[in-house]
Every structure is written in structure tokens, then in C-alpha cells.
Design a protein around this motif. Sequence first.
Motif, PDB file in Angstrom:
ATOM      1  N   ILE A   1      -5.012  -0.075  -1.596  1.00 30.46           N
ATOM      2  CA  ILE A   1      -5.654   0.778  -0.598  1.00 30.46           C
ATOM      3  C   ILE A   1      -4.845   0.793   0.695  1.00 30.46           C
ATOM      4  O   ILE A   1      -4.606   1.854   1.280  1.00 30.46           O
ATOM      5  CB  ILE A   1      -7.088   0.291  -0.319  1.00 30.46           C
ATOM      6  CG1 ILE A   1      -7.974   0.564  -1.541  1.00 30.46           C
ATOM      7  CG2 ILE A   1      -7.668   0.979   0.917  1.00 30.46           C
ATOM      8  CD1 ILE A   1      -9.329  -0.101  -1.468  1.00 30.46           C
ATOM      9  N   ASP A   2      -4.411  -0.385   1.145  1.00 33.21           N
ATOM     10  CA  ASP A   2      -3.622  -0.462   2.376  1.00 33.21           C
ATOM     11  C   ASP A   2      -2.327   0.333   2.247  1.00 33.21           C
ATOM     12  O   ASP A   2      -1.898   1.007   3.194  1.00 33.21           O
ATOM     13  CB  ASP A   2      -3.315  -1.922   2.718  1.00 33.21           C
ATOM     14  CG  ASP A   2      -4.542  -2.690   3.174  1.00 33.21           C
ATOM     15  OD1 ASP A   2      -5.548  -2.045   3.533  1.00 33.21           O
ATOM     16  OD2 ASP A   2      -4.502  -3.938   3.166  1.00 33.21           O
ATOM     17  N   THR A   3      -1.705   0.249   1.081  1.00 37.69           N
ATOM     18  CA  THR A   3      -0.465   0.985   0.846  1.00 37.69           C
ATOM     19  C   THR A   3      -0.711   2.489   0.897  1.00 37.69           C
ATOM     20  O   THR A   3       0.073   3.250   1.475  1.00 37.69           O
ATOM     21  CB  THR A   3       0.142   0.606  -0.517  1.00 37.69           C
ATOM     22  OG1 THR A   3       0.436  -0.797  -0.529  1.00 37.69           O
ATOM     23  CG2 THR A   3       1.421   1.378  -0.781  1.00 37.69           C
ATOM     24  N   ALA A   4      -1.815   2.937   0.286  1.00 37.94           N
ATOM     25  CA  ALA A   4      -2.146   4.364   0.276  1.00 37.94           C
ATOM     26  C   ALA A   4      -2.452   4.868   1.683  1.00 37.94           C
ATOM     27  O   ALA A   4      -2.021   5.961   2.072  1.00 37.94           O
ATOM     28  CB  ALA A   4      -3.331   4.621  -0.651  1.00 37.94           C
ATOM     29  N   LEU A   5      -3.203   4.076   2.458  1.00 42.54           N
ATOM     30  CA  LEU A   5      -3.524   4.473   3.832  1.00 42.54           C
ATOM     31  C   LEU A   5      -2.264   4.583   4.679  1.00 42.54           C
ATOM     32  O   LEU A   5      -2.106   5.519   5.475  1.00 42.54           O
ATOM     33  CB  LEU A   5      -4.494   3.463   4.448  1.00 42.54           C
ATOM     34  CG  LEU A   5      -5.927   3.469   3.901  1.00 42.54           C
ATOM     35  CD1 LEU A   5      -6.709   2.280   4.447  1.00 42.54           C
ATOM     36  CD2 LEU A   5      -6.629   4.770   4.258  1.00 42.54           C
TER      37      LEU A   5
ATOM     38  N   VAL B   1      -6.997  17.020  10.845  1.00 45.47           N
ATOM     39  CA  VAL B   1      -5.795  16.317  10.391  1.00 45.47           C
ATOM     40  C   VAL B   1      -6.153  14.941   9.843  1.00 45.47           C
ATOM     41  O   VAL B   1      -5.534  14.459   8.883  1.00 45.47           O
ATOM     42  CB  VAL B   1      -4.749  16.218  11.522  1.00 45.47           C
ATOM     43  CG1 VAL B   1      -5.226  15.292  12.638  1.00 45.47           C
ATOM     44  CG2 VAL B   1      -3.405  15.763  10.976  1.00 45.47           C
ATOM     45  N   GLU B   2      -7.177  14.308  10.401  1.00 42.18           N
ATOM     46  CA  GLU B   2      -7.612  13.001   9.899  1.00 42.18           C
ATOM     47  C   GLU B   2      -8.250  13.129   8.516  1.00 42.18           C
ATOM     48  O   GLU B   2      -8.025  12.292   7.640  1.00 42.18           O
ATOM     49  CB  GLU B   2      -8.593  12.371  10.882  1.00 42.18           C
ATOM     50  CG  GLU B   2      -7.976  12.009  12.225  1.00 42.18           C
ATOM     51  CD  GLU B   2      -9.013  11.625  13.263  1.00 42.18           C
ATOM     52  OE1 GLU B   2      -8.642  10.965  14.264  1.00 42.18           O
ATOM     53  OE2 GLU B   2     -10.196  11.999  13.088  1.00 42.18           O
ATOM     54  N   ALA B   3      -9.029  14.195   8.333  1.00 42.68           N
ATOM     55  CA  ALA B   3      -9.652  14.422   7.028  1.00 42.68           C
ATOM     56  C   ALA B   3      -8.591  14.699   5.964  1.00 42.68           C
ATOM     57  O   ALA B   3      -8.707  14.248   4.815  1.00 42.68           O
ATOM     58  CB  ALA B   3     -10.630  15.592   7.111  1.00 42.68           C
ATOM     59  N   LEU B   4      -7.547  15.426   6.344  1.00 40.40           N
ATOM     60  CA  LEU B   4      -6.461  15.702   5.412  1.00 40.40           C
ATOM     61  C   LEU B   4      -5.767  14.399   5.023  1.00 40.40           C
ATOM     62  O   LEU B   4      -5.462  14.168   3.847  1.00 40.40           O
ATOM     63  CB  LEU B   4      -5.471  16.684   6.041  1.00 40.40           C
ATOM     64  CG  LEU B   4      -4.464  17.360   5.111  1.00 40.40           C
ATOM     65  CD1 LEU B   4      -3.931  18.635   5.758  1.00 40.40           C
ATOM     66  CD2 LEU B   4      -3.303  16.455   4.744  1.00 40.40           C
ATOM     67  N   ARG B   5      -5.524  13.549   6.001  1.00 37.05           N
ATOM     68  CA  ARG B   5      -4.872  12.260   5.729  1.00 37.05           C
ATOM     69  C   ARG B   5      -5.747  11.383   4.832  1.00 37.05           C
ATOM     70  O   ARG B   5      -5.239  10.691   3.946  1.00 37.05           O
ATOM     71  CB  ARG B   5      -4.567  11.536   7.035  1.00 37.05           C
ATOM     72  CG  ARG B   5      -3.446  12.163   7.864  1.00 37.05           C
ATOM     73  CD  ARG B   5      -3.175  11.312   9.104  1.00 37.05           C
ATOM     74  NE  ARG B   5      -2.190  11.919   9.990  1.00 37.05           N
ATOM     75  CZ  ARG B   5      -0.865  11.804   9.830  1.00 37.05           C
ATOM     76  NH1 ARG B   5      -0.395  11.093   8.814  1.00 37.05           N
ATOM     77  NH2 ARG B   5      -0.028  12.357  10.679  1.00 37.05           N
ATOM     78  N   LEU B   6      -7.059  11.421   5.048  1.00 31.98           N
ATOM     79  CA  LEU B   6      -7.960  10.634   4.204  1.00 31.98           C
ATOM     80  C   LEU B   6      -7.913  11.128   2.765  1.00 31.98           C
ATOM     81  O   LEU B   6      -7.834  10.328   1.818  1.00 31.98           O
ATOM     82  CB  LEU B   6      -9.390  10.710   4.743  1.00 31.98           C
ATOM     83  CG  LEU B   6     -10.470  10.046   3.873  1.00 31.98           C
ATOM     84  CD1 LEU B   6     -10.162   8.565   3.659  1.00 31.98           C
ATOM     85  CD2 LEU B   6     -11.851  10.221   4.510  1.00 31.98           C
ATOM     86  N   SER B   7      -7.968  12.438   2.575  1.00 32.45           N
ATOM     87  CA  SER B   7      -7.902  13.004   1.235  1.00 32.45           C
ATOM     88  C   SER B   7      -6.591  12.634   0.560  1.00 32.45           C
ATOM     89  O   SER B   7      -6.551  12.312  -0.635  1.00 32.45           O
ATOM     90  CB  SER B   7      -8.054  14.528   1.303  1.00 32.45           C
ATOM     91  OG  SER B   7      -8.137  15.083   0.011  1.00 32.45           O
ATOM     92  N   LEU B   8      -5.510  12.653   1.326  1.00 34.25           N
ATOM     93  CA  LEU B   8      -4.203  12.276   0.794  1.00 34.25           C
ATOM     94  C   LEU B   8      -4.192  10.808   0.384  1.00 34.25           C
ATOM     95  O   LEU B   8      -3.698  10.452  -0.699  1.00 34.25           O
ATOM     96  CB  LEU B   8      -3.124  12.547   1.842  1.00 34.25           C
ATOM     97  CG  LEU B   8      -1.690  12.163   1.483  1.00 34.25           C
ATOM     98  CD1 LEU B   8      -1.215  12.932   0.257  1.00 34.25           C
ATOM     99  CD2 LEU B   8      -0.758  12.426   2.667  1.00 34.25           C
ATOM    100  N   ALA B   9      -4.763   9.951   1.222  1.00 34.30           N
ATOM    101  CA  ALA B   9      -4.801   8.520   0.918  1.00 34.30           C
ATOM    102  C   ALA B   9      -5.609   8.252  -0.351  1.00 34.30           C
ATOM    103  O   ALA B   9      -5.204   7.449  -1.199  1.00 34.30           O
ATOM    104  CB  ALA B   9      -5.393   7.751   2.091  1.00 34.30           C
ATOM    105  N   LEU B  10      -6.749   8.909  -0.491  1.00 36.78           N
ATOM    106  CA  LEU B  10      -7.592   8.710  -1.673  1.00 36.78           C
ATOM    107  C   LEU B  10      -6.836   9.106  -2.942  1.00 36.78           C
ATOM    108  O   LEU B  10      -6.959   8.443  -3.979  1.00 36.78           O
ATOM    109  CB  LEU B  10      -8.875   9.524  -1.547  1.00 36.78           C
ATOM    110  CG  LEU B  10      -9.820   9.122  -0.408  1.00 36.78           C
ATOM    111  CD1 LEU B  10     -11.005  10.072  -0.346  1.00 36.78           C
ATOM    112  CD2 LEU B  10     -10.302   7.685  -0.569  1.00 36.78           C
TER     113      LEU B  10
END
Length: 258
Positions: free
Chosen positions: A137-141, A165-174
Motif C-alpha cells: 500500500i505504501d509503495t502504491a501511494l 487531483v487528489e481523487a485521481l491520485r487515490l484511484s491511481l494508487a488503488l
Amino acid sequence: MDGPEDGAAVSAAGFGVKGPRGWVFRGVDIDAAPGALVAVEGPSGSGRTCLVLALTGRMRPAEGTATVAGLRLPKQMSAVRRVSALAHVPGVTDLDPALTVAEHIRERALLQRRFDGSLRALLRPRSVRRAEARQRIDTALAAAGLDLDTLPKGPRTAVRDLERVEALRLSLALALVGRPRLIAVDDADLKLADAEQTEIWKQLRAVAAAGTTVVAVCSQAPDEADVVVSTAPARPTAVTTTPTDKETADALAETGRA
């Protein structure tokens, strides 16, 4: 993230998807090396989203050929889905506005463990499995550029309170939690300020450089892109209609019969 050798090569020739109202897109050619940043540019309604859905095995093509990581489409759609992931695709990967960032991450981690865990992994001590999940998870974030401490309420911030932009980053991390070889990102520049667009493309460039092939939908391809695929109406093979939600759902349902 693993090395560049783990990215998926993507190729297509005369690739097209047809819906009940006619061709969504057709005649698309792609030649992208593993770890490439591919920009799919064109106006809304030109088939951009359907193209990335088809390339990730979520929508059945009607003509042409394509391979992802050596897997052929449409014959090996289910195998392509296992090595690919989607981020920020409306109607497919929507975030729940009522859930917090931490809840989304926890849910994704549980799904990853449930559907991707081997028997050997399940037999490892719980403390080891938790540490590995936390590291993943840390790596993905980090790869998505999302620092939870900078959010209004940290991990307890509700999705409804995130900036776009934060929501986009969250979706990318998931999406990156599953360590896909190919990741498709829809609307990478939609409603973002110039500075935010620059940040996102820099992040996607970093994801690709770390080894995951990235296919990102945009209105205009950035200089950072290694490969540019246009679905603009000016092309003779492109169309200007957007499938309805029902048509998209019907096409996605076809993946279950692939």
C-alpha cells in the motif's frame, strides 16, 4: 514497483469496437514497448474510454488484432484483465464519496488478499502478511504521489472532500496495489489546472519509468508521452458518438463470456 521488464508491451493493428449504434472507434494502430507512457488523445465522445477498456480486456473488440504482454485480444481477454488495472474510469472505478480514503485503501487491500493471495502466502504468519500488505500500500501511494498526511483530515478524509487531483491520485494508487503490468487511466487531464496537469503527467511518467506500462486518456497529449494514439473525429476511422451507459454496461458484460 518492479523493474521495467515487468511492463506489458502493447500492440494493435486495425483495432476497433462496434456498439449497437455503430462503430465506437476503429482502425487504431499501437506499438508501445514495456514501460511506455501511451497517451490516447481526442475529444470527449471519440471512443477514448472504450479504447482503454478494450486494451485492458474489459470490452470486446469487433475487428483488428491486439496483444498485451503477449496475450491476444479478444481470445485471451480474461488473462489480459489479470495483468491490467483501471484507474479513474467513470462508471467502472468510481470512488464512494461517503467512504474515507483509509476505508477505500482497506477495502482494496482486503480484495487483493482475497483474490490474489496464493496458498503459500496465506500460510505465512499474520504479522508477516500484514507487513507485506502495508508495504504494498505504501509503495502504491508513493507511486501515485498521494501523501495522506497532507489531506484535510489525513486518512480519515472523506472522498467527497478531496480535490479532483487528489481523487485521481487515490484511484491511481488503488489500481497500483495489485502491481499490474498495464494500467489505464481515464480523463487524466479533465478539469485540472495547467499546473495540476503537469503534476499528473509527471507522476504517470514516473509510474511508467518504474515498470508499469501506462495508457492515459487525455484531450491533448503531453510532451512526456512515448506513444500518442489519436481518436480525433478528423480521422476517417473515428466516430463522434459516445455509447450510452447501457451500451457500455452491455459491452463490459461481454467480458464475462470471453
